[in-house]
Design an enzyme around this catalytic site. Sequence first.
Site, PDB file in Angstrom:
ATOM      1  N   SER A 213       0.852  -1.189   0.000  1.00 35.12           N
ATOM      2  CA  SER A 213       0.000   0.000   0.000  1.00 35.12           C
ATOM      3  C   SER A 213       0.885   1.235   0.000  1.00 35.12           C
ATOM      4  O   SER A 213       1.996   1.218   0.547  1.00 35.12           O
ATOM      5  CB  SER A 213      -0.898   0.016   1.241  1.00 35.12           C
ATOM      6  OG  SER A 213      -1.508   1.283   1.414  1.00 35.12           O
TER       7      SER A 213
ATOM      8  N   TYR B 202      -1.171  -0.470  10.811  1.00 37.64           N
ATOM      9  CA  TYR B 202      -1.297  -0.911   9.424  1.00 37.64           C
ATOM     10  C   TYR B 202      -0.137  -0.375   8.585  1.00 37.64           C
ATOM     11  O   TYR B 202       0.453  -1.111   7.784  1.00 37.64           O
ATOM     12  CB  TYR B 202      -2.628  -0.432   8.854  1.00 37.64           C
ATOM     13  CG  TYR B 202      -2.864  -0.818   7.413  1.00 37.64           C
ATOM     14  CD1 TYR B 202      -3.260  -2.103   7.072  1.00 37.64           C
ATOM     15  CD2 TYR B 202      -2.693   0.109   6.386  1.00 37.64           C
ATOM     16  CE1 TYR B 202      -3.479  -2.464   5.752  1.00 37.64           C
ATOM     17  CE2 TYR B 202      -2.902  -0.239   5.059  1.00 37.64           C
ATOM     18  CZ  TYR B 202      -3.295  -1.523   4.756  1.00 37.64           C
ATOM     19  OH  TYR B 202      -3.504  -1.866   3.448  1.00 37.64           O
TER      20      TYR B 202
END
Length: 295
Positions: free
Chosen positions: A192, A205
């Site tokens: 990501s 995350y």
Amino acid sequence: MLSYLAKVIFLIGVYALYRYLSINLKPIYKLIRDIIKEKFLGHTLEGLTDRYGKWAVITGSTNGIGKLYAKELACNGFNVVLISKMESKLKILAADIEEEFKVQVRIIVADFSKGLETFKNIEQVLDTIPIGLFVNAFGVAVYDVGNMCSLTREELTVILNTNIEAVTELSRYFLQRMYCTNSKAAIVNISSCLEIYSTPFSALYDITKIYNRKLTLALQQESRRFKVHVQHVLPCLVPTKTIQICNAILKDSKLFTPDPEAFVHWAVSTIGRLDESTGQLWYADQFFRWLSQVL
């Protein structure tokens, strides 16, 4: 003396720039060259199944990017092994892929938050299948959890087991198998853009995606001599059902918001060609605008 030293430093700088550009632009040049050959000159290029065999494994294959990778690879002729914790969704997707693309499909029900026992079951099923391509698209996001202090110990364990332990253990398992076959193979780790941006309320995350990046880039160097291509894909905001936040943030920026199917179609075409990819050419604009904020 100073004039001579300045010339030496200048030449060193020119050489360093040349090396940087040749290393970073060469894969992009090859990709564009192949696209021109295929789309405009009518050349038939080596397909993914010609390079990596007939079987691919995809984790996180019942939702979002993982599901689209599974369909796109099946469209490219791969038999696919679908891994997810949702058995009902796996069975529906497997039936859809078999009917639409006429390929073989196996399913494995696996909950990566459970730890090592999960991997033993996966290995038992996969040991007899000649896997040439592995796509790790599974991950747990924490957008709806809140700040770090609001996470319970159980939630922390789920995120770390899923986003760090799973990608590490599966990469180890598939690399070990691929090294032994001495034939071309590939691993794709989906990360990501949050790996380069500190985002409030998703700190854990972000850290797991930084780990993903470091692991993948290191494995690229380790695996070259074994003919295994390890690719790092760092999408920004792809409007899938998995990440509903994308639709809210980018609802007025459709020009630079990639269509999920088009995104995955382009991303799959870069396997074996690019070491690192944002997934889609238009999508690079999102990445560089985001990166400019960091720098």
